[in-house]
Scaffold this motif. Sequence first.
Motif, mmCIF file in Angstrom:
data_model
loop_
_atom_site.group_PDB
_atom_site.id
_atom_site.type_symbol
_atom_site.label_atom_id
_atom_site.label_comp_id
_atom_site.label_asym_id
_atom_site.label_seq_id
_atom_site.Cartn_x
_atom_site.Cartn_y
_atom_site.Cartn_z
ATOM 1 N N SER A 52 127.011 -16.489 53.189
ATOM 2 C CA SER A 52 125.972 -16.939 54.114
ATOM 3 C C SER A 52 125.288 -18.178 53.556
ATOM 4 O O SER A 52 125.304 -18.420 52.348
ATOM 5 N N LEU A 53 124.674 -18.961 54.440
ATOM 6 C CA LEU A 53 123.869 -20.089 53.979
ATOM 7 C C LEU A 53 122.642 -19.585 53.232
ATOM 8 O O LEU A 53 122.237 -20.159 52.224
ATOM 9 N N TYR A 54 122.022 -18.551 53.766
ATOM 10 C CA TYR A 54 120.917 -17.851 53.106
ATOM 11 C C TYR A 54 121.147 -16.352 53.298
ATOM 12 O O TYR A 54 121.497 -15.922 54.385
ATOM 13 N N TYR A 55 120.934 -15.614 52.270
ATOM 14 C CA TYR A 55 120.771 -14.167 52.362
ATOM 15 C C TYR A 55 119.740 -13.831 51.296
ATOM 16 O O TYR A 55 120.033 -13.818 50.108
ATOM 17 N N ASP A 56 118.530 -13.625 51.735
ATOM 18 C CA ASP A 56 117.419 -13.378 50.809
ATOM 19 C C ASP A 56 116.746 -12.062 51.134
ATOM 20 O O ASP A 56 116.402 -11.806 52.295
ATOM 21 N N GLU A 57 116.552 -11.266 50.100
ATOM 22 C CA GLU A 57 115.651 -10.132 50.198
ATOM 23 C C GLU A 57 114.293 -10.630 49.724
ATOM 24 O O GLU A 57 114.157 -11.772 49.273
ATOM 25 N N LYS A 58 113.280 -9.812 49.808
ATOM 26 C CA LYS A 58 111.911 -10.251 49.518
ATOM 27 C C LYS A 58 111.791 -10.869 48.124
ATOM 28 O O LYS A 58 111.141 -11.902 47.949
ATOM 29 N N HIS A 59 112.433 -10.280 47.133
ATOM 30 C CA HIS A 59 112.356 -10.812 45.767
ATOM 31 C C HIS A 59 112.899 -12.249 45.704
ATOM 32 O O HIS A 59 112.291 -13.129 45.091
ATOM 33 N N THR A 60 114.033 -12.487 46.343
ATOM 34 C CA THR A 60 114.625 -13.824 46.353
ATOM 35 C C THR A 60 113.756 -14.803 47.129
ATOM 36 O O THR A 60 113.639 -15.970 46.761
ATOM 37 N N MET A 61 113.146 -14.326 48.206
ATOM 38 C CA MET A 61 112.240 -15.181 48.982
ATOM 39 C C MET A 61 111.068 -15.640 48.113
ATOM 40 O O MET A 61 110.653 -16.802 48.180
ATOM 41 N N LYS A 62 110.547 -14.732 47.293
ATOM 42 C CA LYS A 62 109.442 -15.093 46.396
ATOM 43 C C LYS A 62 109.880 -16.181 45.419
ATOM 44 O O LYS A 62 109.120 -17.111 45.124
ATOM 45 N N THR A 63 111.106 -16.081 44.915
ATOM 46 C CA THR A 63 111.635 -17.090 43.996
ATOM 47 C C THR A 63 111.763 -18.436 44.702
ATOM 48 O O THR A 63 111.399 -19.478 44.149
ATOM 49 N N GLY A 77 101.026 -0.198 60.379
ATOM 50 C CA GLY A 77 99.625 0.080 60.699
ATOM 51 C C GLY A 77 99.289 -0.679 61.964
ATOM 52 O O GLY A 77 99.947 -0.538 62.976
ATOM 53 N N ALA A 78 98.300 -1.550 61.881
ATOM 54 C CA ALA A 78 97.898 -2.339 63.041
ATOM 55 C C ALA A 78 98.465 -3.761 62.984
ATOM 56 O O ALA A 78 98.136 -4.589 63.816
ATOM 57 N N HIS A 79 99.332 -4.037 62.002
ATOM 58 C CA HIS A 79 99.844 -5.393 61.818
ATOM 59 C C HIS A 79 101.351 -5.442 62.020
ATOM 60 O O HIS A 79 102.055 -4.477 61.741
ATOM 61 N N LEU A 80 101.824 -6.581 62.475
ATOM 62 C CA LEU A 80 103.260 -6.804 62.579
ATOM 63 C C LEU A 80 103.782 -7.376 61.270
ATOM 64 O O LEU A 80 103.104 -8.159 60.608
ATOM 65 N N LYS A 81 104.990 -6.968 60.910
ATOM 66 C CA LYS A 81 105.694 -7.496 59.737
ATOM 67 C C LYS A 81 107.120 -7.838 60.160
ATOM 68 O O LYS A 81 107.696 -7.178 61.028
ATOM 69 N N ILE A 82 107.699 -8.829 59.510
ATOM 70 C CA ILE A 82 109.084 -9.196 59.766
ATOM 71 C C ILE A 82 109.968 -8.345 58.857
ATOM 72 O O ILE A 82 109.818 -8.368 57.636
ATOM 73 N N VAL A 83 110.871 -7.605 59.473
ATOM 74 C CA VAL A 83 111.818 -6.774 58.741
ATOM 75 C C VAL A 83 113.118 -7.541 58.530
ATOM 76 O O VAL A 83 113.742 -7.439 57.480
ATOM 77 N N GLN A 84 113.503 -8.309 59.538
ATOM 78 C CA GLN A 84 114.689 -9.150 59.411
ATOM 79 C C GLN A 84 114.516 -10.385 60.280
ATOM 80 O O GLN A 84 114.011 -10.305 61.399
ATOM 81 N N LEU A 118 104.080 -12.444 55.725
ATOM 82 C CA LEU A 118 104.474 -11.903 57.028
ATOM 83 C C LEU A 118 105.654 -10.954 56.928
ATOM 84 O O LEU A 118 105.929 -10.202 57.847
ATOM 85 N N TYR A 119 106.366 -10.993 55.796
ATOM 86 C CA TYR A 119 107.583 -10.204 55.624
ATOM 87 C C TYR A 119 107.278 -8.870 54.948
ATOM 88 O O TYR A 119 106.493 -8.811 54.010
ATOM 89 N N SER A 120 107.953 -7.830 55.417
ATOM 90 C CA SER A 120 107.816 -6.505 54.808
ATOM 91 C C SER A 120 108.510 -6.515 53.442
ATOM 92 O O SER A 120 109.311 -7.397 53.135
ATOM 93 N N ASP A 121 108.201 -5.531 52.622
ATOM 94 C CA ASP A 121 108.813 -5.442 51.294
ATOM 95 C C ASP A 121 110.324 -5.218 51.360
ATOM 96 O O ASP A 121 111.041 -5.557 50.427
ATOM 97 N N ASP A 122 110.815 -4.655 52.468
ATOM 98 C CA ASP A 122 112.248 -4.408 52.629
ATOM 99 C C ASP A 122 112.918 -5.456 53.523
ATOM 100 O O ASP A 122 114.005 -5.241 54.051
ATOM 101 N N ALA A 123 112.295 -6.610 53.660
ATOM 102 C CA ALA A 123 112.769 -7.643 54.579
ATOM 103 C C ALA A 123 114.042 -8.323 54.103
ATOM 104 O O ALA A 123 114.342 -8.390 52.915
#
Length: 170
Positions: free
Chosen positions: A65-76, A144-151, A42-47
């Motif tokens: 912060s308690l969490y500060y994750d970019e997409k790469h960290t979220m994958k981990t 496109g036609a889909h929603l993504k979470i940016v933040q 659901l998250y964009s690549d720049d999320a």
Amino acid sequence: MNTLARLTPAAHAAPSLDTLRDFVEHEADLLDSRRFDDWLDLYSDDAVYWVPAAQDQADWISHVSLYYDEKHTMKTRVARLKHPMIHCQDPPSTTVRVLSNFGLEAADGDRFRVRSKFIMLEDRPGADRRVYGGRYLHTLRLDGAHLKIVQKCVRLTNCDQSFPQLTQPF
């Protein structure tokens, strides 16, 4: 109209508040179902996924912060949550999130800021029940036609307290 159809707005049309709410509720359902890969999609690549550690924290740069994750960290984090040997999730947590008070904070072209309130219960056999609550602020973008979470910003009511291991995304 079924829920999945409402998650994808018609091309060139701004999504309604109902569509945005359904999308945010769908995110919570994925987390409660432990469908972490689908949640991550659901998250964009720049999320950015951010949980401030102070009530008045304005950004993630000037304060820890308690969490500060970019997409790469979220994958981990997702890989760890799915690992069969993760000791802090043996047995796995069961969670339920209840969301309410949805509102559209801002709309700018293909971006939409949606606010809501939440309560999250986390149960694990042999451990105390954990209760979290606060406010979500989702910045969504039409891709496109889909929603993504940016933040996603999660402002916990008790963010400045001490927490045992935080493993579940809010």
